[in-house]
Design a protein around this motif. Structure first.
Motif, PDB file in Angstrom:
ATOM      1  N   ASN A 251       0.807  -1.217   0.000  1.00  0.00           N
ATOM      2  CA  ASN A 251       0.000   0.000   0.000  1.00  0.00           C
ATOM      3  C   ASN A 251       0.832   1.255   0.000  1.00  0.00           C
ATOM      4  O   ASN A 251       1.505   1.575   0.896  1.00  0.00           O
ATOM      5  CB  ASN A 251      -0.947   0.008   1.189  1.00  0.00           C
ATOM      6  CG  ASN A 251      -2.362   0.077   0.721  1.00  0.00           C
ATOM      7  OD1 ASN A 251      -2.689   0.896  -0.149  1.00  0.00           O
ATOM      8  ND2 ASN A 251      -3.215  -0.773   1.247  1.00  0.00           N
TER       9      ASN A 251
ATOM     10  N   PHE B  13      -5.217   7.910  -2.246  1.00  0.00           N
ATOM     11  CA  PHE B  13      -4.935   7.779  -0.817  1.00  0.00           C
ATOM     12  C   PHE B  13      -5.924   8.677  -0.099  1.00  0.00           C
ATOM     13  O   PHE B  13      -5.772   9.904  -0.143  1.00  0.00           O
ATOM     14  CB  PHE B  13      -3.506   8.196  -0.488  1.00  0.00           C
ATOM     15  CG  PHE B  13      -2.464   7.298  -1.105  1.00  0.00           C
ATOM     16  CD1 PHE B  13      -2.281   5.997  -0.661  1.00  0.00           C
ATOM     17  CD2 PHE B  13      -1.660   7.758  -2.135  1.00  0.00           C
ATOM     18  CE1 PHE B  13      -1.319   5.170  -1.229  1.00  0.00           C
ATOM     19  CE2 PHE B  13      -0.696   6.943  -2.710  1.00  0.00           C
ATOM     20  CZ  PHE B  13      -0.528   5.644  -2.256  1.00  0.00           C
ATOM     21  N   LEU B  16      -7.050  11.927  -1.778  1.00  0.00           N
ATOM     22  CA  LEU B  16      -6.007  12.417  -2.681  1.00  0.00           C
ATOM     23  C   LEU B  16      -5.808  11.458  -3.858  1.00  0.00           C
ATOM     24  O   LEU B  16      -5.522  10.276  -3.663  1.00  0.00           O
ATOM     25  CB  LEU B  16      -4.685  12.546  -1.908  1.00  0.00           C
ATOM     26  CG  LEU B  16      -3.490  12.962  -2.750  1.00  0.00           C
ATOM     27  CD1 LEU B  16      -3.389  14.472  -2.794  1.00  0.00           C
ATOM     28  CD2 LEU B  16      -2.223  12.340  -2.223  1.00  0.00           C
ATOM     29  N   ALA B  18      -3.507  10.207  -6.139  1.00  0.00           N
ATOM     30  CA  ALA B  18      -2.060  10.208  -6.366  1.00  0.00           C
ATOM     31  C   ALA B  18      -1.744   9.855  -7.816  1.00  0.00           C
ATOM     32  O   ALA B  18      -0.817  10.400  -8.405  1.00  0.00           O
ATOM     33  CB  ALA B  18      -1.385   9.229  -5.415  1.00  0.00           C
ATOM     34  N   PRO B  37       6.834  17.647 -10.468  1.00  0.00           N
ATOM     35  CA  PRO B  37       7.245  18.183  -9.170  1.00  0.00           C
ATOM     36  C   PRO B  37       7.055  17.155  -8.064  1.00  0.00           C
ATOM     37  O   PRO B  37       6.432  16.117  -8.285  1.00  0.00           O
ATOM     38  CB  PRO B  37       6.311  19.380  -8.972  1.00  0.00           C
ATOM     39  CG  PRO B  37       5.135  19.121  -9.853  1.00  0.00           C
ATOM     40  CD  PRO B  37       5.636  18.315 -11.003  1.00  0.00           C
ATOM     41  N   ASN B  38       7.576  17.436  -6.899  1.00  0.00           N
ATOM     42  CA  ASN B  38       7.379  16.556  -5.746  1.00  0.00           C
ATOM     43  C   ASN B  38       5.896  16.337  -5.502  1.00  0.00           C
ATOM     44  O   ASN B  38       5.117  17.274  -5.544  1.00  0.00           O
ATOM     45  CB  ASN B  38       7.982  17.198  -4.492  1.00  0.00           C
ATOM     46  CG  ASN B  38       9.362  16.660  -4.235  1.00  0.00           C
ATOM     47  OD1 ASN B  38       9.650  15.513  -4.558  1.00  0.00           O
ATOM     48  ND2 ASN B  38      10.214  17.487  -3.659  1.00  0.00           N
ATOM     49  N   GLY B  39       5.531  15.077  -5.255  1.00  0.00           N
ATOM     50  CA  GLY B  39       4.129  14.783  -4.967  1.00  0.00           C
ATOM     51  C   GLY B  39       3.290  14.637  -6.218  1.00  0.00           C
ATOM     52  O   GLY B  39       2.070  14.508  -6.127  1.00  0.00           O
ATOM     53  N   ALA B  40       3.916  14.634  -7.380  1.00  0.00           N
ATOM     54  CA  ALA B  40       3.156  14.527  -8.635  1.00  0.00           C
ATOM     55  C   ALA B  40       2.560  13.133  -8.816  1.00  0.00           C
ATOM     56  O   ALA B  40       1.600  12.961  -9.553  1.00  0.00           O
ATOM     57  CB  ALA B  40       4.061  14.863  -9.816  1.00  0.00           C
ATOM     58  N   GLY B  41       3.169  12.138  -8.150  1.00  0.00           N
ATOM     59  CA  GLY B  41       2.655  10.767  -8.291  1.00  0.00           C
ATOM     60  C   GLY B  41       3.606   9.853  -9.037  1.00  0.00           C
ATOM     61  O   GLY B  41       3.234   8.734  -9.400  1.00  0.00           O
ATOM     62  N   LYS B  42       4.844  10.288  -9.246  1.00  0.00           N
ATOM     63  CA  LYS B  42       5.808   9.466  -9.998  1.00  0.00           C
ATOM     64  C   LYS B  42       6.089   8.161  -9.257  1.00  0.00           C
ATOM     65  O   LYS B  42       6.015   7.081  -9.846  1.00  0.00           O
ATOM     66  CB  LYS B  42       7.121  10.253 -10.181  1.00  0.00           C
ATOM     67  CG  LYS B  42       6.960  11.604 -10.851  1.00  0.00           C
ATOM     68  CD  LYS B  42       8.284  12.312 -11.027  1.00  0.00           C
ATOM     69  CE  LYS B  42       8.952  12.754  -9.724  1.00  0.00           C
ATOM     70  NZ  LYS B  42       8.210  13.780  -8.968  1.00  0.00           N
ATOM     71  N   THR B  43       6.424   8.287  -7.974  1.00  0.00           N
ATOM     72  CA  THR B  43       6.744   7.082  -7.214  1.00  0.00           C
ATOM     73  C   THR B  43       5.533   6.163  -7.115  1.00  0.00           C
ATOM     74  O   THR B  43       5.654   4.940  -7.233  1.00  0.00           O
ATOM     75  CB  THR B  43       7.250   7.467  -5.807  1.00  0.00           C
ATOM     76  OG1 THR B  43       8.442   8.240  -5.959  1.00  0.00           O
ATOM     77  CG2 THR B  43       7.558   6.250  -4.978  1.00  0.00           C
ATOM     78  N   THR B  44       4.360   6.742  -6.923  1.00  0.00           N
ATOM     79  CA  THR B  44       3.157   5.915  -6.832  1.00  0.00           C
ATOM     80  C   THR B  44       2.929   5.156  -8.134  1.00  0.00           C
ATOM     81  O   THR B  44       2.614   3.958  -8.116  1.00  0.00           O
ATOM     82  CB  THR B  44       1.932   6.776  -6.496  1.00  0.00           C
ATOM     83  OG1 THR B  44       2.220   7.542  -5.326  1.00  0.00           O
ATOM     84  CG2 THR B  44       0.710   5.926  -6.223  1.00  0.00           C
ATOM     85  N   GLN B  83      13.312   4.834  -4.640  1.00  0.00           N
ATOM     86  CA  GLN B  83      13.755   6.185  -4.317  1.00  0.00           C
ATOM     87  C   GLN B  83      14.436   6.245  -2.949  1.00  0.00           C
ATOM     88  O   GLN B  83      15.447   6.916  -2.779  1.00  0.00           O
ATOM     89  CB  GLN B  83      12.533   7.113  -4.339  1.00  0.00           C
ATOM     90  CG  GLN B  83      12.856   8.558  -4.065  1.00  0.00           C
ATOM     91  CD  GLN B  83      11.603   9.446  -4.168  1.00  0.00           C
ATOM     92  OE1 GLN B  83      10.547   9.000  -4.566  1.00  0.00           O
ATOM     93  NE2 GLN B  83      11.756  10.696  -3.804  1.00  0.00           N
TER      94      GLN B  83
HETATM   95  N1  LIG Z   1       1.216   5.548   1.291  1.00  0.00           N
HETATM   96  C1  LIG Z   1       0.687   6.779   1.106  1.00  0.00           C
HETATM   97  N2  LIG Z   1      -0.314   7.213   1.895  1.00  0.00           N
HETATM   98  C2  LIG Z   1      -0.862   8.419   1.712  1.00  0.00           C
HETATM   99  N3  LIG Z   1      -0.467   9.296   0.781  1.00  0.00           N
HETATM  100  C3  LIG Z   1       0.528   8.935  -0.035  1.00  0.00           C
HETATM  101  C4  LIG Z   1       1.166   7.662   0.089  1.00  0.00           C
HETATM  102  N4  LIG Z   1       2.125   7.576  -0.860  1.00  0.00           N
HETATM  103  C5  LIG Z   1       2.101   8.742  -1.543  1.00  0.00           C
HETATM  104  N5  LIG Z   1       1.153   9.556  -1.048  1.00  0.00           N
HETATM  105  C6  LIG Z   1       0.804  10.882  -1.570  1.00  0.00           C
HETATM  106  O1  LIG Z   1       0.571  10.752  -2.953  1.00  0.00           O
HETATM  107  C7  LIG Z   1       1.112  11.854  -3.665  1.00  0.00           C
HETATM  108  C8  LIG Z   1       2.096  11.382  -4.698  1.00  0.00           C
HETATM  109  O2  LIG Z   1       3.259  10.939  -4.051  1.00  0.00           O
HETATM  110  P1  LIG Z   1       4.499  10.332  -4.825  1.00  0.00           P
HETATM  111  O3  LIG Z   1       4.012   9.311  -5.772  1.00  0.00           O
HETATM  112  O4  LIG Z   1       5.498   9.921  -3.813  1.00  0.00           O
HETATM  113  O5  LIG Z   1       5.015  11.610  -5.622  1.00  0.00           O
HETATM  114  P2  LIG Z   1       6.417  11.854  -6.334  1.00  0.00           P
HETATM  115  O6  LIG Z   1       7.164  10.577  -6.378  1.00  0.00           O
HETATM  116  O7  LIG Z   1       6.048  12.357  -7.693  1.00  0.00           O
HETATM  117  O8  LIG Z   1       7.125  12.896  -5.534  1.00  0.00           O
HETATM  118  C9  LIG Z   1       1.741  12.779  -2.631  1.00  0.00           C
HETATM  119  O9  LIG Z   1       0.826  13.791  -2.326  1.00  0.00           O
HETATM  120  C10 LIG Z   1       1.940  11.871  -1.443  1.00  0.00           C
HETATM  121  O10 LIG Z   1       1.869  12.593  -0.251  1.00  0.00           O
END
Ligand SMILES: Nc1ncnc2c1ncn2[C@@H]1O[C@H](COP(=O)(O)OP(=O)(O)O)[C@@H](O)[C@H]1O
Ligand SMILES: [Mg+2]
Lengths: 251, 298
Positions: A251, B13, B16, B18, B37-44, B83
């Motif tokens: 998750n 989430f 939000l 993501a 940008p940070n928080g764009a959703g790349k990692t997700t 990351q």
């Molecule tokens: N496990 C999680 N629970 C709640 N919010 C999350 C979780 N993982 C990521 N987010 C939120 O989802 C959004 C995208 O995050 P992330 O994919 O890490 O962005 P990026 O890698 O582009 O910086 C952010 O607002 C982050 O706070």
């Protein structure tokens, strides 16, 4: 198969490398219980006819240590890798959830069995304990360690912090083991508490295990085996389902 | 068959979003950049591909294998460099790589492990415990771990964040050589110059959505924000040009320039205000401009 072997081996190495804490420490604390309880109660209690209290106590304590250490192994491994984040290396791999389940449970079982055997090894020279039906003892030792290994997985998945895991251990595992007839035969309890003990699955593990040594028990070993088998099936299914669903892990 | 196919992927989430209805196809052999940008959703998005997170809806596949239904095949086909600098403090570098090989079903991997250790300059640290490694070294081990099973697709999530310049250079040379030998590469990075130099195609992500997807050269061509940098004496911009002003940058006024033909009227206005141009720079547009412009439009 290779994935299972690797994870199992890794889990065994994990506790073996710190054997001082994971094997020797529980041996020591169990020996302290043994010393204190046999000294305090030894003169007054005879649980089964003709069986000295200290002989009665040792299998119970061994089983208790086995259960607690099986639980501790999978639960602490999972929460540690969750908190440090290195669980992802497993989650990124093609290791299947049944393989994960088996590897964690069997490694936990191994630690429990090692601690349990350690207790017998230490007490062997001092106390005479019969081993009437070794197969019964073995079956209950294995079943107990599997059940607690699986419960450890559930707790490790569910807990997000170490103190949540500690609560799980202190409020569920510890009472269930202490109130399972480790230190007494439940026939010595008032009827109400006997009834309560009959609802505790751990009671059947310890009672059945003891049957393997003395050929005497509070409950029929067949009935105990029936109860613990159902418990094992139930916790296994729950654990597999949790792993499959990815609950809290993916998750 | 595309290396990566994503159809209508969504992940929320709480409230939000993501990852929000992402469609994306990446071909085999591409060097693909995921920017935002940070928080764009790349990692997700990467986590959805690697199976670390389950999608709420949509389909994702790697080399034709659905990441949920055929998770084993999909995971065998991809190596992910996360990351975060995570590691298992119980093991040495070599043990970590052996364990990772085992997870991927490979029992005798010594030769390949030696080779990746060597190519990542890790040989000297092979028997060092993970705890004793510097951040840059840990990053290299993460890359090595992602490569133990020789995956056709390699995803790197900000692999150069917090890494010194020298290591960045050698990492990119390494990743480029992987791409040249046929691996599909997907990377996210904060360093736009790196993306510009390395990636053939780029997707820009904002608030979980793809806001731009094109080849790097097209992105640079269609660059909306050609600019001119002017140094003025006295250092005042005429009011009539205020609307064109983008920013001030170390003594320069940076003005928007839609086309070169706009330049002459602009200079005319400055001259009429009695202001002299002492220096003028027409910077070559780079990805950073494109990025800034696209992010602003959204
Ligand atoms: N496990 C999680 N629970 C709640 N919010 C999350 C979780 N993982 C990521 N987010 C939120 O989802 C959004 C995208 O995050 P992330 O994919 O890490 O962005 P990026 O890698 O582009 O910086 C952010 O607002 C982050 O706070
Ligand atoms: Mg990120």
């Amino acid at each position: 198969m290779r994935g299972f072997i690797t994870l199992f081996h890794k889990e065994v190495m994990r506790f073996w490398k710190v054997g001082f804490q994971t094997v020797l420490a529980p041996l020591l604390s169990t020996m302290l219980y043994l010393l204190i309880f046999s000294h305090v109660l030894g003169k007054h209690v005879e649980a089964f006819p003709g069986v000295p209290y200290v002989s009665f106590l040792i299998p119970g304590l061994a089983m208790m240590a086995l259960l607690q250490n099986s639980f501790a192994n999978s639960s602490s491994s999972l929460i540690q890798s969750k908190i440090t984040g290195n669980i992802i290396f497993l989650l990124l791999s093609p290791v299947s959830y049944p393989e994960m389940f088996l590897a964690y449970v069997l490694a936990s079982s191994l630690r429990g069995i090692i601690v349990g055997c350690g207790i017998f090894a230490i007490t062997l020279w001092a106390v005479d304990i019969p081993l009437k039906y070794p197969l019964w003892a073995l079956i209950f030792a294995l079943t107990g360690s599997f059940i607690l290994g699986a419960i450890g997985i559930i707790a490790g998945i569910w807990a997000e912090k170490f103190d949540q895991l500690a609560s799980f251990q202190n409020f569920i595992i510890l009472p269930l083991t202490f109130l399972s007839g480790v230190f007494y035969s439940i026939h010595s309890l008032p009827p109400f508490w006997q009834q309560i003990s009959n609802l505790n699955p751990f009671f059947y593990l310890i009672d059945g295990f003891r049957y393997g040594f003395f050929g005497a028990s509070d409950s029929s070993p067949y009935f105990s085996l029936f109860v613990v088998s159902i418990c094992l099936a139930a916790v296994s299914l729950i654990t597999l389902w949790l792993l499959k669903s990815g609950y809290k892990l993916r998750n | 068959m595309p290396a990566i196919a994503i159809r209508q992927a969504c992940k929320q989430f709480g409230s939000l979003k993501a990852v929000d209805s992402v469609d994306l196809e990446i071909m085999q052999g591409e060097f693909f950049g995921l920017l935002g940008p940070n928080g764009a959703g790349k990692t997700t998005l990467i986590n959805l591909l690697s199976g670390l997170t389950r999608p709420d809806s949509g389909n994702l596949s790697i080399m034709g294998h659905d990441v949920t239904r055929q998770y084993r095949e999909a995971r065998l086909a991809v190596g992910v460099v996360p990351q975060e600098l995570v590691f298992d403090p119980f093991f040495t570098v070599r043990e970590v790589l052996e364990v990772q090989s085992g997870y991927f079903g490979i029992s005798a991997n010594e030769a390949w492990i030696e080779e990746i250790l060597d190519r990542l300059d890790l040989s000297a640290k092979a028997d060092t415990n993970m705890r004793a490694l510097s951040g840059g070294m840990k990053r290299r081990v993460l890359i090595a771990q992602a490569l133990v099973h020789k995956p056709p697709v390699i995803i790197l999530d900000e692999p150069t964040a917090g890494v010194d310049v020298e290591l960045r250079q050698s990492l990119w040379a390494f990743v480029r050589s992987l791409n040249q030998s046929g691996h599909t590469i997907v990377l996210t990075t904060h360093y736009l110059d790196e993306a510009e130099a390395l990636c053939g195609r780029i997707a820009m992500l904002k608030s979980g959505r793809i806001v731009s997807l094109d080849t790097t050269s097209n992105l640079l061509k269609t660059c909306p924000g050609r600019r001119v940098k002017l140094q003025l004496v006295p250092d005042n911009l005429p009011d009539s040009l205020e609307t064109e002003l983008l920013q001030h940058e170390s003594g320069y006024h940076v003005l928007k320039l839609e086309a070169f033909t706009d330049l002459e009227p602009m200079l005319e206005k400055i001259r009429q205000a009695g202001i002299r141009v002492v220096d003028m720079v027409l910077p070559h547009p780079d990805l950073e401009d494109v990025f800034v412009e696209i992010m602003r439009k959204q």
